[in-house]
Design a protein around this motif. Structure first.
Motif, PDB file in Angstrom:
ATOM      1  N   MET A 128       0.836  -1.201   0.000  1.00 57.98           N
ATOM      2  CA  MET A 128       0.000   0.000   0.000  1.00 57.98           C
ATOM      3  C   MET A 128       0.871   1.253   0.000  1.00 57.98           C
ATOM      4  O   MET A 128       0.538   2.243  -0.648  1.00 57.98           O
ATOM      5  CB  MET A 128      -0.907   0.024   1.232  1.00 57.98           C
ATOM      6  CG  MET A 128      -2.025  -0.980   1.209  1.00 57.98           C
ATOM      7  SD  MET A 128      -3.150  -0.820  -0.210  1.00 57.98           S
ATOM      8  CE  MET A 128      -3.960   0.732   0.136  1.00 57.98           C
ATOM      9  N   ARG A 131       1.970   3.023  -3.185  1.00 60.62           N
ATOM     10  CA  ARG A 131       1.040   3.841  -3.973  1.00 60.62           C
ATOM     11  C   ARG A 131       1.386   5.313  -3.866  1.00 60.62           C
ATOM     12  O   ARG A 131       1.187   6.069  -4.792  1.00 60.62           O
ATOM     13  CB  ARG A 131      -0.404   3.612  -3.512  1.00 60.62           C
ATOM     14  CG  ARG A 131      -0.815   2.181  -3.737  1.00 60.62           C
ATOM     15  CD  ARG A 131      -2.283   2.009  -3.624  1.00 60.62           C
ATOM     16  NE  ARG A 131      -2.953   2.455  -4.831  1.00 60.62           N
ATOM     17  CZ  ARG A 131      -4.205   2.146  -5.137  1.00 60.62           C
ATOM     18  NH1 ARG A 131      -4.905   1.407  -4.319  1.00 60.62           N
ATOM     19  NH2 ARG A 131      -4.746   2.573  -6.233  1.00 60.62           N
ATOM     20  N   ARG A 132       1.887   5.741  -2.677  1.00 59.41           N
ATOM     21  CA  ARG A 132       2.289   7.150  -2.580  1.00 59.41           C
ATOM     22  C   ARG A 132       3.808   7.313  -2.631  1.00 59.41           C
ATOM     23  O   ARG A 132       4.314   8.421  -2.670  1.00 59.41           O
ATOM     24  CB  ARG A 132       1.680   7.829  -1.341  1.00 59.41           C
ATOM     25  CG  ARG A 132       1.870   7.124  -0.040  1.00 59.41           C
ATOM     26  CD  ARG A 132       1.065   7.800   1.098  1.00 59.41           C
ATOM     27  NE  ARG A 132       1.092   7.012   2.301  1.00 59.41           N
ATOM     28  CZ  ARG A 132       2.010   7.122   3.251  1.00 59.41           C
ATOM     29  NH1 ARG A 132       2.968   8.003   3.153  1.00 59.41           N
ATOM     30  NH2 ARG A 132       1.964   6.342   4.324  1.00 59.41           N
ATOM     31  N   GLN A 134       6.236   5.878  -5.092  1.00 63.49           N
ATOM     32  CA  GLN A 134       6.523   5.083  -6.286  1.00 63.49           C
ATOM     33  C   GLN A 134       7.986   4.641  -6.350  1.00 63.49           C
ATOM     34  O   GLN A 134       8.313   3.626  -6.963  1.00 63.49           O
ATOM     35  CB  GLN A 134       6.165   5.876  -7.551  1.00 63.49           C
ATOM     36  CG  GLN A 134       4.716   5.744  -7.964  1.00 63.49           C
ATOM     37  CD  GLN A 134       4.341   4.311  -8.329  1.00 63.49           C
ATOM     38  OE1 GLN A 134       5.002   3.664  -9.110  1.00 63.49           O
ATOM     39  NE2 GLN A 134       3.272   3.800  -7.721  1.00 63.49           N
ATOM     40  N   ALA A 137       8.439   1.143  -5.183  1.00 62.91           N
ATOM     41  CA  ALA A 137       7.692   0.072  -5.862  1.00 62.91           C
ATOM     42  C   ALA A 137       8.588  -1.036  -6.431  1.00 62.91           C
ATOM     43  O   ALA A 137       8.223  -2.208  -6.349  1.00 62.91           O
ATOM     44  CB  ALA A 137       6.805   0.654  -6.954  1.00 62.91           C
TER      45      ALA A 137
ATOM     46  N   GLY B  47      -6.765  10.234  -4.797  1.00 62.82           N
ATOM     47  CA  GLY B  47      -6.368   9.642  -3.513  1.00 62.82           C
ATOM     48  C   GLY B  47      -6.831  10.476  -2.336  1.00 62.82           C
ATOM     49  O   GLY B  47      -7.125  11.665  -2.468  1.00 62.82           O
ATOM     50  N   GLY B 121      -9.972  -1.392  -5.855  1.00 60.67           N
ATOM     51  CA  GLY B 121      -8.809  -0.657  -5.363  1.00 60.67           C
ATOM     52  C   GLY B 121      -9.194   0.398  -4.332  1.00 60.67           C
ATOM     53  O   GLY B 121      -8.507   0.576  -3.322  1.00 60.67           O
ATOM     54  N   GLU B 125      -8.204   0.442  -0.213  1.00 59.32           N
ATOM     55  CA  GLU B 125      -7.675   1.581   0.547  1.00 59.32           C
ATOM     56  C   GLU B 125      -8.521   1.855   1.784  1.00 59.32           C
ATOM     57  O   GLU B 125      -7.996   2.208   2.839  1.00 59.32           O
ATOM     58  CB  GLU B 125      -7.628   2.829  -0.339  1.00 59.32           C
ATOM     59  CG  GLU B 125      -6.706   2.643  -1.515  1.00 59.32           C
ATOM     60  CD  GLU B 125      -5.821   3.847  -1.732  1.00 59.32           C
ATOM     61  OE1 GLU B 125      -5.332   4.432  -0.748  1.00 59.32           O
ATOM     62  OE2 GLU B 125      -5.645   4.210  -2.908  1.00 59.32           O
ATOM     63  N   HIS B 189      -1.695  -3.433  -8.230  1.00 53.00           N
ATOM     64  CA  HIS B 189      -1.357  -2.022  -8.051  1.00 53.00           C
ATOM     65  C   HIS B 189       0.127  -1.877  -7.729  1.00 53.00           C
ATOM     66  O   HIS B 189       0.801  -0.996  -8.250  1.00 53.00           O
ATOM     67  CB  HIS B 189      -2.216  -1.399  -6.959  1.00 53.00           C
ATOM     68  CG  HIS B 189      -3.598  -1.065  -7.427  1.00 53.00           C
ATOM     69  ND1 HIS B 189      -4.559  -0.527  -6.624  1.00 53.00           N
ATOM     70  CD2 HIS B 189      -4.173  -1.195  -8.652  1.00 53.00           C
ATOM     71  CE1 HIS B 189      -5.666  -0.343  -7.321  1.00 53.00           C
ATOM     72  NE2 HIS B 189      -5.450  -0.747  -8.550  1.00 53.00           N
TER      73      HIS B 189
END
Lengths: 233, 233
Positions: A128, A131-132, A134, A137, B47, B121, B125, B189
């Protein structure tokens, strides 16, 4: 230490700069590992927001600057610790499952090992977080790929060695295992389920992965129960 | 409007306080719904962190105070919008799948509908958010329970109506569907996968849910292709 290093060391005087660099690298690896161990325990206990770099440094008997030197940010350390944890747990699960004698016991051992640790929940949070962030990732991507690839390798090897028949092609079986582990963990946390409940739910959703050939007990069953004959009177 | 309300309205004079209260309730429901629609679009686009209460109010042509009146906090609105979205998508998926003629097309329609929207998705969250906002957990819990219960009801009804045979008991099948949807979404994701790739992966992991009785095409296939005979020349 790898043979190449041993050989190289014997050819070099002790004061050689390469030797010193190796010693530094080895100490660096140990410190890195100690920081990851400390971070993993604290993050799993309290969550990302409630743990500071200073807390982790204190717990690992290190300086905060060592954390920023090796990991740059708390978030990067969080993701690396979570990825390392889930890969460790996956390997321990394969080892535990490899000792079981039937397909059903094999699946149960895998599921119990994976869901018994906090590792999947920790890894879900790392997923998770990307997602903020990157920039974090790629490590998570590589970890998912390794879970799939190592799961496939271990599962296919077990099927072949034991003569069991997988109901799905092994790659789909390995990928499905992890998708269900992640889905059940996330649902279970939202539902306030205990680890045993997560394992029960996952086992139900995985169902039968493989079958042993009918009538053929291919492995001798040893050490079943505590036989009196083995105790010294 | 339900028959009971219609009957009650006909018995009361127009200036009756109960009538006024009903009108207020109805306007309130409409405003709530409008705020949820606006919030859902903005949250999915940007978001949680990048959307403010003022943004949502502006987009819904409302006052920020109306948001805090109906939902108290941005996080509560986020969770309620995500729960509503995933339940809508689940119902739309059942409707779309109900028009398919084979078990394989039925499963594909369910998966394409569920994974084509951003709803899973968004809901993932919301699930994660409840870890730090325990007060929001009950709505997420009820939503998971409804996804399971409504999925079970729809799936069992389809199997019965079409004479298809489910490979797993329907409850396990419904729960597995959602665990895989959630697991594949979260993994996807983190891996930067597109919605079509998520649907492909989910379809692979779900596999065959049900079988039609051999040799029995129980539904007549109508309207296949655009026949020229139906166009006015």
């Amino acid at each position: 230490m790898a043979p190449k290093s041993v050989q190289a060391a014997s050819e070099m005087p002790a004061g050689d700069p390469k030797h010193a660099a190796r010693a530094t690298r080895s100490a660096g690896r140990q410190m890195r590992s100690r920081l990851l161990d400390a971070a993993s325990l604290l993050f799993k206990e309290r969550g990302l927001a409630a743990v500071s770099i200073a807390d982790i440094a204190a717990s690992a008997d290190a300086f905060p600057s060592q954390i920023t030197y090796y990991f740059r940010t708390k978030e990067a350390l969080f993701v690396e610790a979570a990825c390392r944890d889930v890969l460790h747990v996956a390997r321990a699960a394969e080892e535990h499952a490899g000792k079981q004698l039937s397909p059903a016991d094999y699946t149960r051992a895998l599921v119990d090992s994976v869901m018994g640790a906090d590792a999947v929940g920790f890894f879900v949070e790392a997923m998770m977080l990307t997602r903020r962030r990157q920039d974090l990732a790629p490590l998570v991507e590589r970890t998912v790929e390794r879970l799939h690839a190592e799961g496939l390798r271990a599962y296919a090897a077990e099927m072949a060695a034991r003569g069991w028949h997988s109901r799905l092609d092994p790659e789909t079986s390995a990928r499905r295992f992890w998708a269900i582990a992640i889905g059940v963990t996330l649902e279970g946390h939202a539902m306030g389920r205990a680890p045993e409940q997560l394992a029960t739910e996952m086992l139900r959703l995985i169902g039968t992965q493989a079958d042993a050939p009918a009538g053929a007990a291919r492995l001798k069953i040893v050490g079943a129960g505590n036989s009196d004959s083995s105790s010294e009177a």
